[in-house]
Motif scaffolding. Structure first.
Motif, PDB file in Angstrom:
ATOM      1  N   ILE A 207       0.824  -1.215   0.000  1.00 57.75           N
ATOM      2  CA  ILE A 207       0.000   0.000   0.000  1.00 57.75           C
ATOM      3  C   ILE A 207       0.859   1.267   0.000  1.00 57.75           C
ATOM      4  CG2 ILE A 207      -1.666   1.351   1.337  1.00 57.75           C
ATOM      5  CD1 ILE A 207      -2.818  -1.316   2.336  1.00 57.75           C
ATOM      6  N   PHE A 208       1.887   1.290   0.842  1.00 56.89           N
ATOM      7  CA  PHE A 208       2.649   2.537   1.027  1.00 56.89           C
ATOM      8  C   PHE A 208       3.986   2.557   0.299  1.00 56.89           C
ATOM      9  CE2 PHE A 208      -0.125   2.185   4.785  1.00 56.89           C
ATOM     10  CZ  PHE A 208      -0.819   3.379   4.662  1.00 56.89           C
ATOM     11  N   GLY A 209       4.446   1.413  -0.189  1.00 55.38           N
ATOM     12  CA  GLY A 209       5.688   1.395  -0.944  1.00 55.38           C
ATOM     13  C   GLY A 209       6.838   2.001  -0.162  1.00 55.38           C
ATOM     14  N   ASN A 210       7.630   2.815  -0.824  1.00 55.85           N
ATOM     15  CA  ASN A 210       8.792   3.450  -0.182  1.00 55.85           C
ATOM     16  C   ASN A 210       8.530   4.920   0.133  1.00 55.85           C
ATOM     17  OD1 ASN A 210       8.753   4.267  -2.866  1.00 55.85           O
ATOM     18  ND2 ASN A 210      10.982   4.487  -2.971  1.00 55.85           N
ATOM     19  N   ILE A 211       7.291   5.235   0.497  1.00 60.10           N
ATOM     20  CA  ILE A 211       6.923   6.635   0.708  1.00 60.10           C
ATOM     21  C   ILE A 211       7.654   7.243   1.901  1.00 60.10           C
ATOM     22  CG2 ILE A 211       4.921   6.323   2.251  1.00 60.10           C
ATOM     23  CD1 ILE A 211       3.501   8.427   0.408  1.00 60.10           C
ATOM     24  N   GLU A 212       8.055   6.415   2.871  1.00 61.04           N
ATOM     25  CA  GLU A 212       8.826   6.952   3.997  1.00 61.04           C
ATOM     26  C   GLU A 212      10.212   7.410   3.529  1.00 61.04           C
ATOM     27  OE1 GLU A 212       7.439   4.818   8.030  1.00 61.04           O
ATOM     28  OE2 GLU A 212       8.078   3.426   6.455  1.00 61.04           O
ATOM     29  N   ASP A 213      10.794   6.678   2.585  1.00 61.75           N
ATOM     30  CA  ASP A 213      12.084   7.108   2.021  1.00 61.75           C
ATOM     31  C   ASP A 213      11.918   8.409   1.239  1.00 61.75           C
ATOM     32  OD1 ASP A 213      13.335   4.855   3.049  1.00 61.75           O
ATOM     33  OD2 ASP A 213      12.955   3.670   1.244  1.00 61.75           O
ATOM     34  N   ILE A 214      10.796   8.527   0.536  1.00 56.86           N
ATOM     35  CA  ILE A 214      10.514   9.756  -0.211  1.00 56.86           C
ATOM     36  C   ILE A 214      10.373  10.931   0.756  1.00 56.86           C
ATOM     37  CG2 ILE A 214       8.776  10.922  -1.621  1.00 56.86           C
ATOM     38  CD1 ILE A 214       8.302   8.284  -3.058  1.00 56.86           C
ATOM     39  N   TYR A 215       9.679  10.694   1.869  1.00 60.61           N
ATOM     40  CA  TYR A 215       9.504  11.753   2.878  1.00 60.61           C
ATOM     41  C   TYR A 215      10.856  12.229   3.413  1.00 60.61           C
ATOM     42  CZ  TYR A 215       8.053  13.919   7.317  1.00 60.61           C
ATOM     43  OH  TYR A 215       7.872  14.777   8.372  1.00 60.61           O
ATOM     44  N   LYS A 216      11.718  11.291   3.731  1.00 56.21           N
ATOM     45  CA  LYS A 216      13.043  11.635   4.247  1.00 56.21           C
ATOM     46  C   LYS A 216      13.841  12.428   3.220  1.00 56.21           C
ATOM     47  CE  LYS A 216      17.162   9.454   6.258  1.00 56.21           C
ATOM     48  NZ  LYS A 216      17.806   8.161   6.629  1.00 56.21           N
ATOM     49  N   PHE A 217      13.774  11.986   1.963  1.00 57.02           N
ATOM     50  CA  PHE A 217      14.503  12.684   0.899  1.00 57.02           C
ATOM     51  C   PHE A 217      13.954  14.090   0.687  1.00 57.02           C
ATOM     52  CE2 PHE A 217      14.228  13.843  -3.628  1.00 57.02           C
ATOM     53  CZ  PHE A 217      15.573  14.084  -3.883  1.00 57.02           C
ATOM     54  N   GLN A 218      12.620  14.213   0.637  1.00 58.98           N
ATOM     55  CA  GLN A 218      12.003  15.513   0.344  1.00 58.98           C
ATOM     56  C   GLN A 218      12.265  16.532   1.454  1.00 58.98           C
ATOM     57  OE1 GLN A 218      10.698  14.877  -3.471  1.00 58.98           O
ATOM     58  NE2 GLN A 218      10.531  16.754  -2.303  1.00 58.98           N
ATOM     59  N   ARG A 219      12.407  16.070   2.691  1.00 58.66           N
ATOM     60  CA  ARG A 219      12.709  17.008   3.778  1.00 58.66           C
ATOM     61  C   ARG A 219      14.097  17.624   3.595  1.00 58.66           C
ATOM     62  NH1 ARG A 219      11.695  13.233   8.692  1.00 58.66           N
ATOM     63  NH2 ARG A 219      12.700  14.893   9.875  1.00 58.66           N
ATOM     64  N   LYS A 220      15.048  16.803   3.194  1.00 60.71           N
ATOM     65  CA  LYS A 220      16.384  17.333   2.915  1.00 60.71           C
ATOM     66  C   LYS A 220      16.350  18.293   1.736  1.00 60.71           C
ATOM     67  CE  LYS A 220      18.844  13.230   4.641  1.00 60.71           C
ATOM     68  NZ  LYS A 220      19.712  12.082   4.266  1.00 60.71           N
ATOM     69  N   PHE A 221      15.572  17.924   0.732  1.00 55.83           N
ATOM     70  CA  PHE A 221      15.472  18.769  -0.453  1.00 55.83           C
ATOM     71  C   PHE A 221      14.847  20.118  -0.108  1.00 55.83           C
ATOM     72  CE2 PHE A 221      12.885  19.992  -4.249  1.00 55.83           C
ATOM     73  CZ  PHE A 221      13.945  20.333  -5.080  1.00 55.83           C
ATOM     74  N   LEU A 222      13.787  20.100   0.706  1.00 55.81           N
ATOM     75  CA  LEU A 222      13.127  21.352   1.090  1.00 55.81           C
ATOM     76  C   LEU A 222      14.066  22.223   1.915  1.00 55.81           C
ATOM     77  CD1 LEU A 222      10.730  23.236   1.266  1.00 55.81           C
ATOM     78  CD2 LEU A 222       9.850  21.880   3.181  1.00 55.81           C
ATOM     79  N   LYS A 223      14.856  21.626   2.791  1.00 54.68           N
ATOM     80  CA  LYS A 223      15.803  22.414   3.578  1.00 54.68           C
ATOM     81  C   LYS A 223      16.781  23.173   2.695  1.00 54.68           C
ATOM     82  CE  LYS A 223      16.060  20.327   8.131  1.00 54.68           C
ATOM     83  NZ  LYS A 223      16.945  19.744   9.145  1.00 54.68           N
ATOM     84  N   ASP A 224      17.256  22.496   1.654  1.00 57.47           N
ATOM     85  CA  ASP A 224      18.174  23.160   0.727  1.00 57.47           C
ATOM     86  C   ASP A 224      17.469  24.251  -0.073  1.00 57.47           C
ATOM     87  OD1 ASP A 224      20.232  21.624   1.611  1.00 57.47           O
ATOM     88  OD2 ASP A 224      20.234  20.223  -0.071  1.00 57.47           O
ATOM     89  N   LEU A 225      16.225  24.009  -0.432  1.00 52.67           N
ATOM     90  CA  LEU A 225      15.451  25.043  -1.128  1.00 52.67           C
ATOM     91  C   LEU A 225      15.292  26.282  -0.263  1.00 52.67           C
ATOM     92  CD1 LEU A 225      12.480  23.280  -3.004  1.00 52.67           C
ATOM     93  CD2 LEU A 225      14.449  24.431  -4.014  1.00 52.67           C
ATOM     94  N   GLU A 226      14.972  26.061   1.018  1.00 46.35           N
ATOM     95  CA  GLU A 226      14.761  27.189   1.929  1.00 46.35           C
ATOM     96  C   GLU A 226      16.038  28.021   2.059  1.00 46.35           C
ATOM     97  OE1 GLU A 226      12.018  28.121   3.017  1.00 46.35           O
ATOM     98  OE2 GLU A 226      10.663  26.414   3.299  1.00 46.35           O
ATOM     99  N   LYS A 227      17.195  27.362   2.031  1.00 48.04           N
ATOM    100  CA  LYS A 227      18.467  28.087   2.138  1.00 48.04           C
ATOM    101  C   LYS A 227      18.687  28.991   0.920  1.00 48.04           C
ATOM    102  CE  LYS A 227      20.741  24.471   4.874  1.00 48.04           C
ATOM    103  NZ  LYS A 227      21.785  23.407   4.868  1.00 48.04           N
ATOM    104  N   GLN A 228      18.215  28.533  -0.240  1.00 50.05           N
ATOM    105  CA  GLN A 228      18.425  29.298  -1.475  1.00 50.05           C
ATOM    106  C   GLN A 228      17.295  30.291  -1.752  1.00 50.05           C
ATOM    107  OE1 GLN A 228      21.799  27.998  -1.577  1.00 50.05           O
ATOM    108  NE2 GLN A 228      21.358  28.843  -3.584  1.00 50.05           N
ATOM    109  N   TYR A 229      16.241  30.236  -0.970  1.00 47.29           N
ATOM    110  CA  TYR A 229      15.068  31.094  -1.192  1.00 47.29           C
ATOM    111  C   TYR A 229      15.295  32.471  -0.577  1.00 47.29           C
ATOM    112  CZ  TYR A 229      10.253  32.790  -0.776  1.00 47.29           C
ATOM    113  OH  TYR A 229       9.101  33.531  -0.840  1.00 47.29           O
ATOM    114  N   ASN A 230      15.140  33.490  -1.388  1.00 47.12           N
ATOM    115  CA  ASN A 230      15.291  34.875  -0.944  1.00 47.12           C
ATOM    116  C   ASN A 230      13.916  35.421  -0.572  1.00 47.12           C
ATOM    117  OD1 ASN A 230      15.625  37.711  -0.767  1.00 47.12           O
ATOM    118  ND2 ASN A 230      17.383  37.628  -2.152  1.00 47.12           N
ATOM    119  N   GLN A 231      13.629  35.496   0.730  1.00 47.76           N
ATOM    120  CA  GLN A 231      12.296  35.918   1.168  1.00 47.76           C
ATOM    121  C   GLN A 231      12.012  37.365   0.823  1.00 47.76           C
ATOM    122  OE1 GLN A 231      11.815  35.040   5.330  1.00 47.76           O
ATOM    123  NE2 GLN A 231      11.657  32.825   4.987  1.00 47.76           N
ATOM    124  N   GLU A 232      13.017  38.221   0.912  1.00 47.93           N
ATOM    125  CA  GLU A 232      12.813  39.645   0.640  1.00 47.93           C
ATOM    126  C   GLU A 232      12.581  39.898  -0.844  1.00 47.93           C
ATOM    127  OE1 GLU A 232      12.526  41.795   3.058  1.00 47.93           O
ATOM    128  OE2 GLU A 232      12.925  40.205   4.537  1.00 47.93           O
TER     129      GLU A 232
END
Length: 575
Positions: A207-232
């Protein structure tokens, strides 16, 4: 939706609360490798991104724009192939004008001068609607006529603002996506594991496949995005490098997408029982998830991997060449397009092995190992005359797969019945084109002939086609077979042993069964009277959602094979 009081009769919501070993409430966030994560609450996301999270919010926003007289356009995520005149067919990447979005599953739209219903989940709304509307109306080069009542939608924004819009959408949807993944892992998977009497380990894996691995990967990816995101100044954000750094990690989506049809089938079987329906609804309420069924949440990774190339393509469009992130965005777009192509290629392989397995089961007198042990794709098929060393001619039907060429003989009375007559290892032979004339080894006159000569010995297989064009097709097919074997090796394209065994087991079932897809868990449309659009001209909304599959978002590396048509004629392939 099932009432909370009704669910309580089957499940105590309090009994589902997450409790840690020390008796305290378990943290709502899964700690990452560094032990921290910037979490976003449901309320925070709703305030920042109301249309992404609130049920029906996107529909309301679309209908407001349409009622204001604005042109609302969406871009297709997948091909929608249909024979129903009530439905709008399109290809991935096509732009559809949305004319009405009052129904959550089916929208009314226009494409290629035709209006009809289309599945809402098959499309992604473009970010910069005003610019797209101007570009898609009227004849090229003409300035659109502005309407005073619609001025606020028709004034073109600066390219800088357009880029800001796309950057903001990428960040917003990424944050919401993380929320959905966390809800699946904490709201569903964790609870299911506690109820071992209801779910086996194998069921949860299906039913869930490897979605937990995807979650772990996407959290790292989002962290890197946030570092490169210019809020101002969001338009100055440089996020292209994030996609390039993580491009190999996105390959984990391939396993999930390949597993998704089986997940839907397993889930559909469980949902026939009331206790499972109430259990999943109780999990959703406890986690305070939006009003979407579990199968909808499990579809989000499939949708997400298809959205990345579209988002990056739009971002590239509004990124000036002199922008410091232009080169990285362009490379990221190509990289994510390749990821989507790889996933689609693997999915196509999986669909292909089911057909090949059914074909093998239909062959009379099959000998040796299963064809799936070495092959996963049919490349060419047709009739050839094989000439033996003794000069004897044998009319055979040949099937060229990757790694092997299979010979079959037709039944004299029933021409759709085939008998196995051996195979040739394509890895152990070389292709030799022969000119018309006498073959030295057999002292025979041959026309339209070619050989497959052993790389290690003096063995050679001589084949003759009926026409020069038939010979040309076989020569090209043999070259294609070698090229595809090399491509698969370079791409790491492998089918797991479990998937091969499952394909053979399904093929061997009585009647060969019907292929399972996404349809079992698809919601049905409400009665017609509750759907009558304001236009009063629409036909009935389709009764169920079509199957959703991952399709290539750009030109695929390989065109779909035409040889299954020949396959179907020669063998009982019909479902």
């Amino acid at each position: 939706m099932v009432a909370r009081g009704e669910i309580a009769r089957f499940w105590s919501l309090e009994s589902l609360h997450l409790v840690s070993s020390d008796g305290g409430a378990e943290s709502s966030a899964l700690a990452d490798d560094n032990g921290s994560e910037e979490d976003y609450s449901y309320e925070d996301l709703c305030r920042a991104n109301p249309r992404y999270l609130q049920p029906g919010g996107e529909q309301l926003a679309i209908n407001e724009l349409i009622s204001d007289g604005s042109v609302v356009c969406a871009e297709a995520l997948w091909d929608h192939v249909t024979m129903d005149e009530q439905e709008l067919g399109f290809k991935a990447g096509d732009v559809i004008q949305v004319l009405e979005a009052s129904h959550k599953d089916w929208w009314w739209g226009r494409s290629a001068d035709r209006e009809a219903w289309f599945p809402a989940s098959f499309v992604r709304l473009r970010v910069n609607q005003e610019e797209l509307a101007e570009g898609s109306s009227g004849t090229p080069g003409e300035e659109p006529v502005e309407d005073a009542g619609r001025g606020r939608h028709k004034h073109p924004e600066s390219k800088q603002q357009m880029r800001t819009n796309v950057i903001q959408e990428i960040m917003d949807t990424e944050r919401v996506y993380i929320k959905h993944l966390r809800d699946i892992c904490e709201g569903y998977i964790r609870q299911c594991r506690k109820h071992t009497a209801m779910f086996t380990v194998a069921q949860l894996a299906t039913i869930f496949g490897n979605i937990e691995d995807i979650y772990k990967f996407q959290r790292k990816f989002l962290k890197d995005l946030e570092k490169q995101y210019n809020q101002e100044e969001p338009h100055l954000s440089e996020i292209g490098s994030c996609f390039l750094e993580h491009q190999e990690g996105f390959a984990i989506y391939s396993e999930y997408c390949n597993n998704h049809p089986g997940a839907c089938a397993e889930l559909a079987g469980l949902m026939k029982q009331g206790r499972y329906r109430h259990f999943f609804e109780a999990c959703r309420l406890l986690q305070q998830m939006i009003d979407i069924a579990i199968d909808g949440f499990l579809l989000t990774p499939v949708q997400k991997i298809c959205k990345y190339p579209l988002q990056l393509a739009e971002l590239l469009k509004y990124t000036a060449r002199e922008h410091s992130d232009y080169r990285n965005i362009k490379a990221a777009y190509e990289a994510m397009k390749n990821v989507a192509c790889l996933i689609n290629e693997r999915k196509r392989k999986l669909e292909s092995i089911d057909k090949i397995a059914r074909w093998q089961v239909s062959i009379v007198g099959w000998e040796g190992q299963d064809i799936l042990e070495r092959s996963s794709e049919l490349i060419h098929s047709g009739e050839l005359t094989r000439v033996t060393r003794q000069g004897k001619s044998q009319q055979r039907t040949f099937f060229l797969f990757d790694h092997q060429l299979v010979a079959c003989k037709k039944d004299l009375l029933r021409r759709d019945v085939l008998y196995y007559r051996g195979s040739t290892d394509m890895d152990a032979v070389e292709l030799v084109d022969l000119e018309d004339g006498r073959d030295g080894a057999r002292t025979l006159g041959v026309r339209n002939a070619f050989k497959l000569v052993s790389r290690t010995g003096d063995e050679a297989h001589l084949f003759c086609a009926k026409k020069p064009e038939d010979k040309a097709r076989w020569l090209q097919a043999c070259r294609d077979e070698r090229r595809r074997v090399q491509e698969d090796r370079a791409m790491g394209m492998e089918i797991s042993e479990n998937q091969k065994k499952l394909a053979m087991l399904n093929a061997q079932k009585a009647g060969h069964g019907k292929s399972k897809g996404y349809g079992g868990g698809c919601p049905s449309a409400p009665p017609l009277q509750s759907l009558r659009p304001v236009h009063q001209r629409h036909v009935t909304v389709p009764a169920s959602l079509p199957q959703q599959q991952v399709f290539a978002l750009a030109e695929p590396k390989r065109k779909p094979s035409l040889f299954w048509h020949t396959f179907n004629k020669l063998t009982p392939f019909r479902k």
